[in-house]
Write a protein that holds these residues in place. Structure first.
Motif, mmCIF file in Angstrom:
data_model
loop_
_atom_site.group_PDB
_atom_site.id
_atom_site.type_symbol
_atom_site.label_atom_id
_atom_site.label_comp_id
_atom_site.label_asym_id
_atom_site.label_seq_id
_atom_site.Cartn_x
_atom_site.Cartn_y
_atom_site.Cartn_z
ATOM 1 N N GLY A 226 -4.251 20.031 -3.250
ATOM 2 C CA GLY A 226 -5.646 20.235 -3.623
ATOM 3 C C GLY A 226 -5.917 21.645 -4.115
ATOM 4 O O GLY A 226 -5.442 22.621 -3.530
ATOM 5 N N GLU A 227 -6.690 21.751 -5.178
ATOM 6 C CA GLU A 227 -7.027 23.042 -5.786
ATOM 7 C C GLU A 227 -8.180 23.724 -5.058
ATOM 8 O O GLU A 227 -9.242 23.131 -4.862
ATOM 9 N N HIS A 228 -7.945 24.980 -4.654
ATOM 10 C CA HIS A 228 -8.992 25.794 -4.043
ATOM 11 C C HIS A 228 -8.830 27.246 -4.476
ATOM 12 O O HIS A 228 -7.723 27.673 -4.819
ATOM 13 N N HIS A 229 -9.910 27.992 -4.429
ATOM 14 C CA HIS A 229 -9.901 29.390 -4.876
ATOM 15 C C HIS A 229 -10.510 30.270 -3.799
ATOM 16 O O HIS A 229 -11.491 30.979 -4.019
ATOM 17 N N ARG A 230 -9.898 30.215 -2.611
ATOM 18 C CA ARG A 230 -10.409 30.906 -1.440
ATOM 19 C C ARG A 230 -9.259 31.607 -0.717
ATOM 20 O O ARG A 230 -8.088 31.252 -0.898
ATOM 21 N N ALA A 231 -9.612 32.557 0.142
ATOM 22 C CA ALA A 231 -8.597 33.312 0.878
ATOM 23 C C ALA A 231 -7.855 32.462 1.897
ATOM 24 O O ALA A 231 -6.758 32.835 2.338
ATOM 25 N N ASP A 232 -8.418 31.307 2.292
ATOM 26 C CA ASP A 232 -7.765 30.486 3.303
ATOM 27 C C ASP A 232 -6.854 29.405 2.726
ATOM 28 O O ASP A 232 -6.301 28.597 3.485
ATOM 29 N N TYR A 233 -6.677 29.376 1.411
ATOM 30 C CA TYR A 233 -5.790 28.397 0.786
ATOM 31 C C TYR A 233 -4.944 29.068 -0.293
ATOM 32 O O TYR A 233 -5.420 29.931 -1.030
ATOM 33 N N MET B 147 0.837 -1.190 0.000
ATOM 34 C CA MET B 147 0.000 0.000 0.000
ATOM 35 C C MET B 147 0.877 1.246 0.000
ATOM 36 O O MET B 147 1.814 1.352 0.786
ATOM 37 N N GLU B 148 0.547 2.192 -0.868
ATOM 38 C CA GLU B 148 1.266 3.458 -0.906
ATOM 39 C C GLU B 148 0.797 4.354 0.241
ATOM 40 O O GLU B 148 -0.388 4.423 0.551
ATOM 41 N N LEU B 149 1.735 5.051 0.845
ATOM 42 C CA LEU B 149 1.454 5.962 1.944
ATOM 43 C C LEU B 149 1.881 7.366 1.549
ATOM 44 O O LEU B 149 2.996 7.567 1.044
ATOM 45 N N GLY B 150 1.010 8.334 1.773
ATOM 46 C CA GLY B 150 1.356 9.678 1.357
ATOM 47 C C GLY B 150 0.621 10.747 2.124
ATOM 48 O O GLY B 150 -0.085 10.483 3.108
ATOM 49 N N LEU B 151 0.795 11.963 1.663
ATOM 50 C CA LEU B 151 0.238 13.160 2.271
ATOM 51 C C LEU B 151 -0.475 13.991 1.228
ATOM 52 O O LEU B 151 -0.182 13.885 0.031
ATOM 53 N N TYR B 152 -1.390 14.838 1.694
ATOM 54 C CA TYR B 152 -1.950 15.858 0.810
ATOM 55 C C TYR B 152 -2.260 17.097 1.620
ATOM 56 O O TYR B 152 -2.383 17.039 2.858
ATOM 57 N N THR B 153 -2.342 18.228 0.965
ATOM 58 C CA THR B 153 -2.622 19.482 1.637
ATOM 59 C C THR B 153 -3.258 20.453 0.656
ATOM 60 O O THR B 153 -3.168 20.271 -0.562
ATOM 61 N N PHE B 154 -3.891 21.501 1.192
ATOM 62 C CA PHE B 154 -4.454 22.585 0.393
ATOM 63 C C PHE B 154 -3.627 23.854 0.535
ATOM 64 O O PHE B 154 -4.022 24.913 0.057
ATOM 65 N N ALA B 155 -2.474 23.761 1.220
ATOM 66 C CA ALA B 155 -1.612 24.919 1.469
ATOM 67 C C ALA B 155 -2.370 26.010 2.220
ATOM 68 O O ALA B 155 -2.491 27.149 1.771
ATOM 69 N N ASP B 156 -2.871 25.651 3.412
ATOM 70 C CA ASP B 156 -3.653 26.580 4.225
ATOM 71 C C ASP B 156 -2.859 27.829 4.586
ATOM 72 O O ASP B 156 -1.675 27.759 4.919
ATOM 73 N N VAL B 157 -3.523 28.969 4.535
ATOM 74 C CA VAL B 157 -2.960 30.239 4.981
ATOM 75 C C VAL B 157 -3.972 30.917 5.903
ATOM 76 O O VAL B 157 -5.138 30.509 5.984
ATOM 77 N N ASP B 158 -3.522 31.963 6.579
ATOM 78 C CA ASP B 158 -4.397 32.721 7.471
ATOM 79 C C ASP B 158 -5.206 33.706 6.639
ATOM 80 O O ASP B 158 -4.645 34.650 6.079
ATOM 81 N N PRO B 159 -6.522 33.513 6.513
ATOM 82 C CA PRO B 159 -7.313 34.398 5.652
ATOM 83 C C PRO B 159 -7.492 35.798 6.210
ATOM 84 O O PRO B 159 -7.935 36.698 5.496
ATOM 85 N N SER B 160 -7.128 36.005 7.485
ATOM 86 C CA SER B 160 -7.345 37.313 8.101
ATOM 87 C C SER B 160 -6.196 38.286 7.893
ATOM 88 O O SER B 160 -6.342 39.481 8.171
ATOM 89 N N VAL B 161 -5.047 37.808 7.417
ATOM 90 C CA VAL B 161 -3.900 38.698 7.263
ATOM 91 C C VAL B 161 -4.133 39.671 6.123
ATOM 92 O O VAL B 161 -4.788 39.349 5.121
ATOM 93 N N THR B 162 -3.591 40.864 6.262
ATOM 94 C CA THR B 162 -3.730 41.883 5.218
ATOM 95 C C THR B 162 -2.739 41.651 4.085
ATOM 96 O O THR B 162 -3.087 41.762 2.911
ATOM 97 N N ALA B 163 -1.512 41.302 4.445
ATOM 98 C CA ALA B 163 -0.458 41.090 3.443
ATOM 99 C C ALA B 163 -0.556 39.665 2.903
ATOM 100 O O ALA B 163 0.214 38.778 3.285
ATOM 101 N N LYS B 164 -1.491 39.444 2.018
ATOM 102 C CA LYS B 164 -1.766 38.083 1.553
ATOM 103 C C LYS B 164 -0.644 37.519 0.685
ATOM 104 O O LYS B 164 -0.415 36.308 0.673
ATOM 105 N N GLY B 165 0.052 38.376 -0.063
ATOM 106 C CA GLY B 165 1.174 37.895 -0.873
ATOM 107 C C GLY B 165 2.286 37.309 -0.024
ATOM 108 O O GLY B 165 2.694 36.151 -0.230
ATOM 109 N N PRO B 166 2.794 38.053 0.953
ATOM 110 C CA PRO B 166 3.841 37.488 1.824
ATOM 111 C C PRO B 166 3.393 36.250 2.586
ATOM 112 O O PRO B 166 4.173 35.322 2.798
ATOM 113 N N GLU B 167 2.126 36.216 3.018
ATOM 114 C CA GLU B 167 1.611 35.044 3.733
ATOM 115 C C GLU B 167 1.618 33.813 2.826
ATOM 116 O O GLU B 167 2.043 32.719 3.224
ATOM 117 N N ALA B 168 1.176 33.992 1.574
ATOM 118 C CA ALA B 168 1.183 32.868 0.640
ATOM 119 C C ALA B 168 2.602 32.449 0.292
ATOM 120 O O ALA B 168 2.898 31.255 0.162
#
Length: 352
Positions: free
Chosen positions: A47-54, A1-22
């Motif tokens: 994982g693909e998402h189009h939101r301020a928290d990812y 069985m293959e074992l792995g990880l996945y993520t959506f690259a979570d970020v803090d959606p409340s920060v103002t400086a979204k570029g540096p946070e990403a």
């Protein structure tokens, strides 16, 4: 069985400086993928998402960066929201990742768990089902043939046009990811495509009939179920001790689930519910290496799955804790699981 990880690259959606946070999150994410490769894990998904928290709106771009920094680990989307994308571009992007990685790319296609991409790219939610069906059909046509002739109702026809570059892998692996819809499960089986089921709540054993449905649908369509791979994609975390794993994972996990829950009308998650969910019959895989291995093996016996993907990097999880979790997953959990699955009579027990 293959074992792995996945993520959506979570970020803090409340920060103002979204570029540096990403930028911070994506830099850390590449380090996490590198470490997963170094400790011998088999797969890493974005994982693909189009939101301020990812920060992962373009998984192929992140995977391309990871491709040149890794050697063996397979690189997949988890998922590509095919309904609101163009299959030609999806195939081109993942073919490019395949070439950069030396043949380690995969596409995990799905409808996605959020709907932001539909209005963002000009699609009508009323066409939700038809968009996915037609675009999956086009993606498979592109995978099958260099020169493509295809027509549908939701996209302009293609008449004998070539799609390039072609990948190293022939065919480029395409998985279908579902959240538990029986029709989607049966479609994947009938098409002879690998299936990934996301299990993020309730009792995992209730998903067992879906795997049976998948294999039955494949058999009816003339496919050999034994040759079709399956995966379960879950939430969880591993730390040096059970208490540390639970304490470190509870706050970021509950923060994310409660934020999404407020959007969808779910009740809030408290510590008691969290602790119940990480028990033997719950959907969360949280514990020390031995506990994690035992639960992974137990669910493999239930589903006979070929792959297990774990989402550890969720919400405001500190990077150093994620890195330690990846190290333990690769060096402690994975060897226990592999030993248990290859040596009859052995459980996932630590040797020391």
């Amino acid at each position: 069985m293959e074992l792995g990880l996945y993520t959506f690259a979570d970020v803090d959606p409340s920060v103002t400086a979204k570029g540096p946070e990403a930028a911070r999150r994506l830099s850390n994410l590449i380090e996490e993928i590198e470490l997963a490769d170094q400790v011998g894990l088999d797969v890493f998904g974005i994982g693909e998402h189009h939101r301020a928290d990812y920060a992962a709106s373009s998984p192929a771009t992140i995977l391309a960066a990871a491709a040149v920094r890794t050697n063996k680990i397979r690189l997949t989307s988890a998922v590509t929201v095919l309904s609101s994308d163009d299959p030609v571009r999806v195939f081109q992007q993942f073919s490019t990742v395949d070439l950069l990685s030396g043949g380690r790319a995969e596409i995990m296609a799905g409808r996605g768990s959020f709907i932001e991409s539909f209005p963002l790219f000009g699609y009508n939610l009323e066409d939700y089902d038809q968009l996915f069906e037609e675009k999956l059909d086009l993606l498979m046509a592109i995978r099958e043939s260099e020169l493509v002739t295809w027509s549908g109702e939701m996209r302009a026809a293609i008449n004998g046009r070539g799609v390039y570059p072609r990948p190293l892998q022939d065919p480029l692996p395409v998985w279908i990811a579902v959240g538990g819809t029986p029709q989607s499960v049966a479609r994947a089986g009938a098409m002879g495509l690998p299936l990934a089921i996301a299990i993020i709540g309730g009792e995992p054993r209730r998903f067992a009939p879906l795997f049976e449905l998948y294999r039955a649908a494949a058999k009816r369509a003339g496919e050999n179920p034994a040759k079709l791979n399956t995966s379960i994609n879950v939430h969880g975390f591993v730390a040096d001790t059970e208490a540390k794993a639970a304490d470190q994972y509870y706050a970021p996990h509950s923060e994310v689930m409660n934020r999404i829950g407020r959007e969808r009308g779910w009740g809030p998650m408290g510590r008691a519910q969290f602790d119940a969910s990480r028990g033997p019959n719950g959907a969360l895989f949280v514990g020390d290496p031995e506990m994690m291995a035992e639960k992974i093996v137990a669910h493999h016996k239930l589903f006979n799955n070929d792959r297990f993907l774990l989402q550890m990097a969720i919400g405001p999880m500190p990077h150093e804790q994620i890195m330690r979790g990846i190290e333990l997953y690769g060096t402690k959990v994975a060897p226990l699981v592999r030993k248990a699955l290859t040596e009859p009579g052995n459980g996932a027990k630590a040797s020391a």
